[in-house]
Design a protein around this motif. Structure first.
Motif, PDB file in Angstrom:
ATOM      1  N   GLU A 141      14.909   5.969 -20.201  1.00 33.35           N
ATOM      2  CA  GLU A 141      14.251   5.152 -19.177  1.00 33.35           C
ATOM      3  C   GLU A 141      14.236   3.677 -19.553  1.00 33.35           C
ATOM      4  O   GLU A 141      14.148   2.811 -18.667  1.00 33.35           O
ATOM      5  CB  GLU A 141      12.819   5.655 -18.970  1.00 33.35           C
ATOM      6  N   GLU A 142      14.316   3.371 -20.822  1.00 32.20           N
ATOM      7  CA  GLU A 142      14.309   1.980 -21.254  1.00 32.20           C
ATOM      8  C   GLU A 142      15.675   1.322 -21.111  1.00 32.20           C
ATOM      9  O   GLU A 142      15.778   0.088 -21.259  1.00 32.20           O
ATOM     10  CB  GLU A 142      13.859   1.906 -22.718  1.00 32.20           C
ATOM     11  N   GLN A 143      16.713   2.102 -20.866  1.00 28.55           N
ATOM     12  CA  GLN A 143      18.055   1.545 -20.761  1.00 28.55           C
ATOM     13  C   GLN A 143      18.303   0.999 -19.354  1.00 28.55           C
ATOM     14  O   GLN A 143      17.585   1.288 -18.407  1.00 28.55           O
ATOM     15  CB  GLN A 143      19.107   2.614 -21.089  1.00 28.55           C
ATOM     16  N   GLN A 144      19.354   0.170 -19.264  1.00 29.22           N
ATOM     17  CA  GLN A 144      19.771  -0.346 -17.956  1.00 29.22           C
ATOM     18  C   GLN A 144      20.386   0.780 -17.133  1.00 29.22           C
ATOM     19  O   GLN A 144      20.772   1.833 -17.658  1.00 29.22           O
ATOM     20  CB  GLN A 144      20.780  -1.479 -18.138  1.00 29.22           C
ATOM     21  N   ASN A 145      20.472   0.544 -15.834  1.00 26.14           N
ATOM     22  CA  ASN A 145      20.974   1.593 -14.943  1.00 26.14           C
ATOM     23  C   ASN A 145      22.393   2.017 -15.291  1.00 26.14           C
ATOM     24  O   ASN A 145      22.771   3.175 -15.136  1.00 26.14           O
ATOM     25  CB  ASN A 145      20.907   1.123 -13.493  1.00 26.14           C
ATOM     26  N   THR A 146      23.190   1.075 -15.773  1.00 24.50           N
ATOM     27  CA  THR A 146      24.592   1.405 -16.102  1.00 24.50           C
ATOM     28  C   THR A 146      24.691   2.225 -17.389  1.00 24.50           C
ATOM     29  O   THR A 146      25.711   2.866 -17.627  1.00 24.50           O
ATOM     30  CB  THR A 146      25.402   0.114 -16.262  1.00 24.50           C
ATOM     31  N   LEU A 147      23.653   2.183 -18.213  1.00 23.58           N
ATOM     32  CA  LEU A 147      23.687   2.892 -19.501  1.00 23.58           C
ATOM     33  C   LEU A 147      22.816   4.151 -19.506  1.00 23.58           C
ATOM     34  O   LEU A 147      22.714   4.809 -20.539  1.00 23.58           O
ATOM     35  CB  LEU A 147      23.230   1.964 -20.620  1.00 23.58           C
ATOM     36  N   ARG A 148      22.224   4.496 -18.418  1.00 21.41           N
ATOM     37  CA  ARG A 148      21.388   5.694 -18.360  1.00 21.41           C
ATOM     38  C   ARG A 148      22.262   6.942 -18.168  1.00 21.41           C
ATOM     39  O   ARG A 148      23.296   6.894 -17.510  1.00 21.41           O
ATOM     40  CB  ARG A 148      20.376   5.569 -17.222  1.00 21.41           C
ATOM     41  N   VAL A 149      21.796   8.035 -18.744  1.00 19.10           N
ATOM     42  CA  VAL A 149      22.560   9.292 -18.671  1.00 19.10           C
ATOM     43  C   VAL A 149      21.831  10.352 -17.860  1.00 19.10           C
ATOM     44  O   VAL A 149      22.432  11.372 -17.483  1.00 19.10           O
ATOM     45  CB  VAL A 149      22.858   9.834 -20.077  1.00 19.10           C
ATOM     46  N   LEU A 150      20.551  10.150 -17.626  1.00 20.46           N
ATOM     47  CA  LEU A 150      19.796  11.109 -16.823  1.00 20.46           C
ATOM     48  C   LEU A 150      19.812  10.699 -15.363  1.00 20.46           C
ATOM     49  O   LEU A 150      19.732   9.492 -15.055  1.00 20.46           O
ATOM     50  CB  LEU A 150      18.349  11.195 -17.332  1.00 20.46           C
ATOM     51  N   HIS A 206      22.400  10.044 -27.209  1.00 24.62           N
ATOM     52  CA  HIS A 206      22.586   9.223 -26.013  1.00 24.62           C
ATOM     53  C   HIS A 206      23.965   8.581 -26.016  1.00 24.62           C
ATOM     54  O   HIS A 206      24.692   8.584 -25.003  1.00 24.62           O
ATOM     55  CB  HIS A 206      21.488   8.155 -25.955  1.00 24.62           C
ATOM     56  N   GLN A 207      24.349   8.020 -27.157  1.00 27.13           N
ATOM     57  CA  GLN A 207      25.665   7.400 -27.269  1.00 27.13           C
ATOM     58  C   GLN A 207      26.773   8.440 -27.141  1.00 27.13           C
ATOM     59  O   GLN A 207      27.831   8.175 -26.554  1.00 27.13           O
ATOM     60  CB  GLN A 207      25.769   6.675 -28.619  1.00 27.13           C
ATOM     61  N   LYS A 208      26.534   9.627 -27.658  1.00 26.51           N
ATOM     62  CA  LYS A 208      27.528  10.700 -27.568  1.00 26.51           C
ATOM     63  C   LYS A 208      27.786  11.089 -26.111  1.00 26.51           C
ATOM     64  O   LYS A 208      28.938  11.270 -25.686  1.00 26.51           O
ATOM     65  CB  LYS A 208      27.038  11.912 -28.363  1.00 26.51           C
ATOM     66  N   ILE A 209      26.721  11.216 -25.319  1.00 27.31           N
ATOM     67  CA  ILE A 209      26.884  11.571 -23.909  1.00 27.31           C
ATOM     68  C   ILE A 209      27.618  10.469 -23.150  1.00 27.31           C
ATOM     69  O   ILE A 209      28.488  10.747 -22.301  1.00 27.31           O
ATOM     70  CB  ILE A 209      25.505  11.865 -23.278  1.00 27.31           C
ATOM     71  N   LEU A 210      27.287   9.206 -23.458  1.00 31.41           N
ATOM     72  CA  LEU A 210      27.986   8.091 -22.800  1.00 31.41           C
ATOM     73  C   LEU A 210      29.467   8.100 -23.134  1.00 31.41           C
ATOM     74  O   LEU A 210      30.320   7.876 -22.253  1.00 31.41           O
ATOM     75  CB  LEU A 210      27.352   6.757 -23.226  1.00 31.41           C
ATOM     76  N   GLU A 211      29.813   8.339 -24.390  1.00 33.97           N
ATOM     77  CA  GLU A 211      31.231   8.383 -24.783  1.00 33.97           C
ATOM     78  C   GLU A 211      31.948   9.543 -24.099  1.00 33.97           C
ATOM     79  O   GLU A 211      33.106   9.393 -23.671  1.00 33.97           O
ATOM     80  CB  GLU A 211      31.331   8.513 -26.300  1.00 33.97           C
ATOM     81  N   GLU A 212      31.297  10.689 -24.005  1.00 32.30           N
ATOM     82  CA  GLU A 212      31.920  11.829 -23.326  1.00 32.30           C
ATOM     83  C   GLU A 212      32.157  11.516 -21.850  1.00 32.30           C
ATOM     84  O   GLU A 212      33.205  11.874 -21.293  1.00 32.30           O
ATOM     85  CB  GLU A 212      31.036  13.073 -23.468  1.00 32.30           C
ATOM     86  N   ARG A 213      31.216  10.829 -21.237  1.00 29.45           N
ATOM     87  CA  ARG A 213      31.401  10.466 -19.833  1.00 29.45           C
ATOM     88  C   ARG A 213      32.534   9.464 -19.667  1.00 29.45           C
ATOM     89  O   ARG A 213      33.336   9.563 -18.716  1.00 29.45           O
ATOM     90  CB  ARG A 213      30.097   9.884 -19.280  1.00 29.45           C
ATOM     91  N   SER A 214      32.613   8.489 -20.576  1.00 28.37           N
ATOM     92  CA  SER A 214      33.701   7.507 -20.481  1.00 28.37           C
ATOM     93  C   SER A 214      35.051   8.177 -20.680  1.00 28.37           C
ATOM     94  O   SER A 214      36.027   7.848 -19.992  1.00 28.37           O
ATOM     95  CB  SER A 214      33.496   6.395 -21.509  1.00 28.37           C
ATOM     96  N   GLN A 215      35.110   9.114 -21.624  1.00 24.49           N
ATOM     97  CA  GLN A 215      36.364   9.844 -21.833  1.00 24.49           C
ATOM     98  C   GLN A 215      36.722  10.678 -20.616  1.00 24.49           C
ATOM     99  O   GLN A 215      37.892  10.767 -20.232  1.00 24.49           O
ATOM    100  CB  GLN A 215      36.239  10.714 -23.076  1.00 24.49           C
ATOM    101  N   GLU A 216      35.712  11.308 -20.013  1.00 23.67           N
ATOM    102  CA  GLU A 216      35.978  12.070 -18.799  1.00 23.67           C
ATOM    103  C   GLU A 216      36.441  11.174 -17.657  1.00 23.67           C
ATOM    104  O   GLU A 216      37.338  11.533 -16.887  1.00 23.67           O
ATOM    105  CB  GLU A 216      34.722  12.840 -18.388  1.00 23.67           C
ATOM    106  N   THR A 217      35.843   9.969 -17.552  1.00 24.02           N
ATOM    107  CA  THR A 217      36.257   9.020 -16.509  1.00 24.02           C
ATOM    108  C   THR A 217      37.692   8.579 -16.724  1.00 24.02           C
ATOM    109  O   THR A 217      38.507   8.517 -15.792  1.00 24.02           O
ATOM    110  CB  THR A 217      35.319   7.806 -16.498  1.00 24.02           C
ATOM    111  N   LEU A 218      38.019   8.246 -17.990  1.00 24.38           N
ATOM    112  CA  LEU A 218      39.382   7.845 -18.302  1.00 24.38           C
ATOM    113  C   LEU A 218      40.366   8.971 -18.037  1.00 24.38           C
ATOM    114  O   LEU A 218      41.460   8.755 -17.489  1.00 24.38           O
ATOM    115  CB  LEU A 218      39.455   7.398 -19.768  1.00 24.38           C
ATOM    116  N   ALA A 219      39.979  10.192 -18.396  1.00 23.09           N
ATOM    117  CA  ALA A 219      40.878  11.329 -18.171  1.00 23.09           C
ATOM    118  C   ALA A 219      41.074  11.573 -16.676  1.00 23.09           C
ATOM    119  O   ALA A 219      42.195  11.880 -16.235  1.00 23.09           O
ATOM    120  CB  ALA A 219      40.297  12.570 -18.841  1.00 23.09           C
ATOM    121  N   SER A 220      40.003  11.409 -15.902  1.00 19.48           N
ATOM    122  CA  SER A 220      40.143  11.605 -14.457  1.00 19.48           C
ATOM    123  C   SER A 220      41.035  10.532 -13.840  1.00 19.48           C
ATOM    124  O   SER A 220      41.829  10.823 -12.930  1.00 19.48           O
ATOM    125  CB  SER A 220      38.771  11.599 -13.806  1.00 19.48           C
ATOM    126  N   LYS A 221      40.929   9.261 -14.327  1.00 22.81           N
ATOM    127  CA  LYS A 221      41.811   8.203 -13.824  1.00 22.81           C
ATOM    128  C   LYS A 221      43.261   8.495 -14.160  1.00 22.81           C
ATOM    129  O   LYS A 221      44.156   8.296 -13.337  1.00 22.81           O
ATOM    130  CB  LYS A 221      41.384   6.867 -14.409  1.00 22.81           C
TER     131      LYS A 221
END
Length: 473
Positions: free
Chosen positions: A259-268, A431-446
């Motif tokens: 909740e303390e993170q910015q909207n772009t960095l939130r995972v929930l 938290h950082q692990k989930i963000l990296e997994e999402r970025s990898q998934e985004t890159l893989a989808s692109k």
């Protein structure tokens, strides 16, 4: 009322974790909680000792009392000792504790059922020897009494038929004695040697079996508790040093950090796929991976229960077989052995002045028992002695198995309560692990989308035709 109870429990947990609360009331609560921890640990130890049947009651009470006092003292002075004690209790319900309880169950079955099987086999052997001994005595006496009596009757008859024309002048006297001697020394020696060998073998097997069982119980008990302690210590150090212990759970600290993170960095909130990988705790919901772990937790339990049931079934079948055979042997009627004795003699008759050949026959019967009632085996059954503790043990294993995933969550929550700074590092890592997994998934989808676009173009499949079309154009 319920809210007050929950608030009181949270307050007690806070006092127990910190151990630095001021005031005599808080200190008294802290002391009582540490005492309760020592009693709980000693109760678990006494339960294990009683189920494993290692030592006598006074020795077990002395050991558990001393260990409980030690835990109480260490819990009062050390936060790490309190944390390790709670983790140890939780680990007792997980795989390490499961292995210890399975070992105890196996020792119960071996000590009771297997020993009872060997004892019943010895009872059968003793019954056979007893029956042979009884038959030796009966065969030694009964049949030859008929022979002796018949010889005496022949003598009396011959004496009556003897013709003495000078009976007034000559008196004849005789002394007939019939003695029967039977030499059964070799049979008697053989039976005595057989009984002595069986007694020696039975004593040796019982001694070796008892020593191995007792030593095995002590070794497995000490080894199992040591494994639990080592596993608890590894989890403890892994959480403090690597900050990656069981990093698949989302705690309240994780929610606050997100909740303390910015909207772009939130995972929930998590996606559907991520919800199956990461679980918000405390919760009774289990993922597919955790369900597989629960199934693997119960697999050795079911295997050992089948083995215990098979051994107990063999014990019961041997007991039932001995009783059934004994009952049928007792119900058999006595065997009747006919004995026919015939002797020929010459009957002298002065009136007819000729000899008359005669043959006299006597019929006798001898009753023989095929099975001596006093030699009937009396087998023992040990199902009650083994399956009462086994039922308790299986119930504990099933309870721990159903809540094994929840116990893992509790271990992480306990560590997070005692070491909040390390929990914060774990939250950051996850938290950082989930963000990296999402970025990898985004890159893989692109990349997949780009690849699909390329494959959808005609010049990719027919480069020569498309090039010729472009040249003509």
């Amino acid at each position: 009322m319920f809210a007050k109870i929950v608030a009181m429990l949270f307050s007690c947990a806070k006092i127990f974790v910190s151990g630095k609360e001021c005031g005599w009331r808080n200190r008294m609560v802290f002391g009582l909680l540490c005492l309760l921890l020592g009693i709980t640990v000693s109760s678990f130890l006494i339960l294990v000792l009683v189920l494993s049947k290692v030592g006598v009651g006074s020795v077990n009470l002395s050991i558990t009392f001393s260990f409980g006092i030690l835990v109480f003292v260490l819990a009062c002075v050390s936060k790490s000792a309190r944390c390790m004690s709670v983790l140890f209790l939780l680990a007792c319900g997980m795989r390490e504790g499961r292995n210890v309880l399975i070992t105890i169950g196996t020792s119960i079955v071996v000590f009771n059922n297997v020993r009872n099987i060997l004892g019943n086999l010895k009872i059968v052997a003793d019954s056979i020897i007893c029956n042979l001994e009884a038959k030796r005595v009966s065969l030694k006496v009964v049949p030859f009494d008929f022979y002796s009596n018949w010889l005496s009757s022949i003598y009396v008859y011959a004496k009556q038929q003897f013709f003495n024309p000078f009976s007034d002048v000559v008196s004849l006297s005789d002394d007939f004695q019939c003695e029967i001697r039977i030499s059964d020394h070799e049979l008697n020696v053989m039976l005595n040697e057989t009984k002595a060998r069986m007694q020696t073998a039975s004593s040796s097997i019982s001694s070796v079996f008892g020593i191995m069982t007792f030593a095995g119980r002590i070794v497995f008990l000490i080894g199992g508790i040591s494994i639990i302690l080592v596993g608890t210590w590894i989890f403890f150090k892994k959480f403090l040093i690597l900050n990656k212990a069981n990093n698949s759970y989302i705690t309240k600290a994780f929610v606050l950090y997100d909740e303390e993170q910015q909207n772009t960095l939130r995972v929930l909130p998590l996606s559907r796929k991520e919800q199956n990988m990461y679980i918000q705790i405390p919760s009774l919901r289990t993922s597919d991976k955790q369900k597989l772990n629960v199934a693997l937790y119960f697999l050795p339990i079911m295997t050992n229960i089948l083995i215990w049931t098979l051994i107990s079934f063999l014990d019961f079948m041997l007991y039932w077989l001995i009783l059934t055979v004994t009952k049928h042997l007792k119900s058999l009627e006595m065997a009747v052995a006919p004995i026919t004795m015939t002797f020929s003699h010459t009957h002298m008759d002065l009136k007819d002045l000729f000899n008359l050949r005669r043959a006299d026959t006597q019929q006798h019967t001898m009753n023989i028992t095929l099975f001596e009632p006093q030699c009937a085996p009396k087998p023992e059954l040990s199902l009650t002695a083994s399956w009462i503790p086994l039922t308790i043990l299986i119930g504990v294993l099933v309870f721990f198995g159903l809540f094994s995933t929840f116990l893992i969550q509790m271990k992480l929550l306990v560590m997070a309560s005692f070491y909040p700074s390390k929990e914060f590092e774990r939250v950051q890592y996850l938290h950082q692990k989930i963000l990296e997994e999402r970025s990898q998934e985004t890159l893989a989808s692109k990349l997949n989308q780009t690849l699909r676009n390329i494959l959808a173009q005609a010049n990719f499949w027919f480069p020569i035709l498309t090039r010729k079309h472009y040249v003509n154009s």
